[in-house]
Design a protein around this motif. Sequence first.
Motif, PDB file in Angstrom:
ATOM      1  N   HIS A   1     -10.267   7.345 -30.843  1.00 42.55           N
ATOM      2  CA  HIS A   1     -10.694   8.386 -29.885  1.00 42.55           C
ATOM      3  C   HIS A   1      -9.763   9.625 -30.675  1.00 42.55           C
ATOM      4  CE1 HIS A   1     -12.329  10.085 -25.932  1.00 42.55           C
ATOM      5  NE2 HIS A   1     -11.235  10.537 -25.751  1.00 42.55           N
ATOM      6  N   GLY A   2      -8.837  10.236 -30.552  1.00 42.00           N
ATOM      7  CA  GLY A   2      -8.181  11.153 -31.185  1.00 42.00           C
ATOM      8  C   GLY A   2      -9.376  11.868 -32.489  1.00 42.00           C
ATOM      9  N   ARG A   3      -8.856  10.533 -33.465  1.00 37.19           N
ATOM     10  CA  ARG A   3     -10.446  10.649 -34.544  1.00 37.19           C
ATOM     11  C   ARG A   3     -11.194  11.203 -34.614  1.00 37.19           C
ATOM     12  NH1 ARG A   3     -12.118   7.912 -39.188  1.00 37.19           N
ATOM     13  NH2 ARG A   3     -12.402   8.899 -40.715  1.00 37.19           N
TER      14      ARG A   3
ATOM     15  N   CYS B   1      -0.846  13.409 -39.535  1.00 37.49           N
ATOM     16  CA  CYS B   1      -1.777  12.126 -37.689  1.00 37.49           C
ATOM     17  C   CYS B   1      -3.357  13.060 -39.067  1.00 37.49           C
ATOM     18  CB  CYS B   1      -1.601  12.776 -36.721  1.00 37.49           C
ATOM     19  SG  CYS B   1      -2.850  11.556 -35.626  1.00 37.49           S
TER      20      CYS B   1
ATOM     21  N   SER C   1      -6.383  11.369 -40.586  1.00 38.68           N
ATOM     22  CA  SER C   1      -7.661  10.806 -40.284  1.00 38.68           C
ATOM     23  C   SER C   1      -8.438  11.585 -41.519  1.00 38.68           C
ATOM     24  CB  SER C   1      -7.722  12.092 -39.095  1.00 38.68           C
ATOM     25  OG  SER C   1      -7.776  11.298 -38.112  1.00 38.68           O
TER      26      SER C   1
ATOM     27  N   ASP D   1      -6.537  18.855 -31.309  1.00 41.67           N
ATOM     28  CA  ASP D   1      -5.191  18.789 -30.011  1.00 41.67           C
ATOM     29  C   ASP D   1      -6.717  18.795 -28.709  1.00 41.67           C
ATOM     30  OD1 ASP D   1      -3.175  17.025 -29.539  1.00 41.67           O
ATOM     31  OD2 ASP D   1      -2.058  18.808 -29.940  1.00 41.67           O
TER      32      ASP D   1
ATOM     33  N   ARG E   1       1.177  13.131 -23.911  1.00 44.67           N
ATOM     34  CA  ARG E   1      -0.708  12.719 -23.995  1.00 44.67           C
ATOM     35  C   ARG E   1      -1.578  13.515 -25.144  1.00 44.67           C
ATOM     36  NH1 ARG E   1      -3.404  15.022 -18.991  1.00 44.67           N
ATOM     37  NH2 ARG E   1      -5.323  14.108 -20.415  1.00 44.67           N
ATOM     38  N   SER E   2      -0.431  14.545 -26.235  1.00 44.54           N
ATOM     39  CA  SER E   2      -1.016  15.162 -26.934  1.00 44.54           C
ATOM     40  C   SER E   2      -1.696  13.183 -28.681  1.00 44.54           C
ATOM     41  CB  SER E   2      -0.110  15.924 -28.385  1.00 44.54           C
ATOM     42  OG  SER E   2      -0.411  15.940 -28.809  1.00 44.54           O
ATOM     43  N   ALA E   3      -3.180  14.176 -28.781  1.00 48.23           N
ATOM     44  CA  ALA E   3      -3.763  12.687 -29.782  1.00 48.23           C
ATOM     45  C   ALA E   3      -2.971  13.146 -31.159  1.00 48.23           C
ATOM     46  CB  ALA E   3      -4.945  12.560 -30.063  1.00 48.23           C
ATOM     47  N   MET E   4      -2.201  14.590 -31.263  1.00 50.70           N
ATOM     48  CA  MET E   4      -1.672  14.382 -32.653  1.00 50.70           C
ATOM     49  C   MET E   4      -0.749  13.850 -32.909  1.00 50.70           C
ATOM     50  SD  MET E   4      -3.677  16.175 -35.178  1.00 50.70           S
ATOM     51  CE  MET E   4      -5.130  14.696 -34.105  1.00 50.70           C
TER      52      MET E   4
ATOM     53  N   LYS F   1       0.447  10.986 -31.157  1.00 53.17           N
ATOM     54  CA  LYS F   1       0.894   9.457 -31.044  1.00 53.17           C
ATOM     55  C   LYS F   1       0.350   8.301 -32.022  1.00 53.17           C
ATOM     56  CE  LYS F   1      -0.674   8.595 -26.629  1.00 53.17           C
ATOM     57  NZ  LYS F   1      -1.161   8.864 -25.754  1.00 53.17           N
ATOM     58  N   CYS F   2      -0.455   9.489 -33.023  1.00 53.28           N
ATOM     59  CA  CYS F   2      -0.925   8.268 -33.931  1.00 53.28           C
ATOM     60  C   CYS F   2      -0.239   7.405 -34.822  1.00 53.28           C
ATOM     61  CB  CYS F   2      -2.421   9.160 -34.602  1.00 53.28           C
ATOM     62  SG  CYS F   2      -1.813   9.995 -35.637  1.00 53.28           S
TER      63      CYS F   2
END
Length: 251
Positions: free
Chosen positions: A2-4, A65, A69, A156, A226-229, A231-232
């Motif tokens: 989802h973050g990517r 991260c 991507s 982010d 919660r940061s997508a950057m 957590k990957c």
Amino acid sequence: MHGRTLILKTLALLSGLGSVGACLATGAPAHEAPPVADAAPTQFVRQAPLADPRVIELALAAVRCAQSSGVGLKAQRLAVIDYSRSSREPRLWVFELATGRLLYQEVVAHGQGSGEDVPTRFSNAGNSHASSLGLFVTGDPYIGHNGYSLRLLGLDPGFNDAALARAIVIHGAAYVDPEAARRRGRLGRSWGCPALRSAVARPIIDVLKSGQFVFSYYPDQQWLTRSAMLKCEAARRLAGRGDARRGDGST
């Protein structure tokens, strides 16, 4: 994933910003190892003994991260801002990614909406006049209201991806005056931009322009968790789950 997806959508919106599109490779397979960020975290830490090693490690994890991507594969430099430090102290470091070599160590202003000497509030909202946290990639420099400036594109989601719409940029400012800060108890503040001393703004912008990384840190629990950057899988491989959690300043 989802973050990517959100990162790639953000970059698609920025395709009209000149050469930045050519600097950001977005089609590389996610499994490819980033070709530039090869230096170990210890190399960066040795170069910047005033910086918190955990903050540097988180910054490198976020870079890895993004690169996993396909974002910023040609980046050569990384700026790390630690907003948990006093504005009167150096809290911005610019590194070469390949070697960890330190290029600049500087004071940097935060937004009026974030607080006084040490900021405590951060926002992604327009008109908040607050600084934002997370990983950014840079656009091209331009001449604007604050002179020679550099666009920041937030990667982010939910934390800094409104940076372009908010006109959050790197620029020089007369109010970023360490001597005046010693008398006043803090640096002057921006409307959310990481503003620099006028004497160093142009050379720092020039080494950070067109597809480099900027990472802004504060031990904000919502962002850290919660940061997508952060957590990957690529970030976890570099920093480790435990180290990322220790970014809250605990020992």
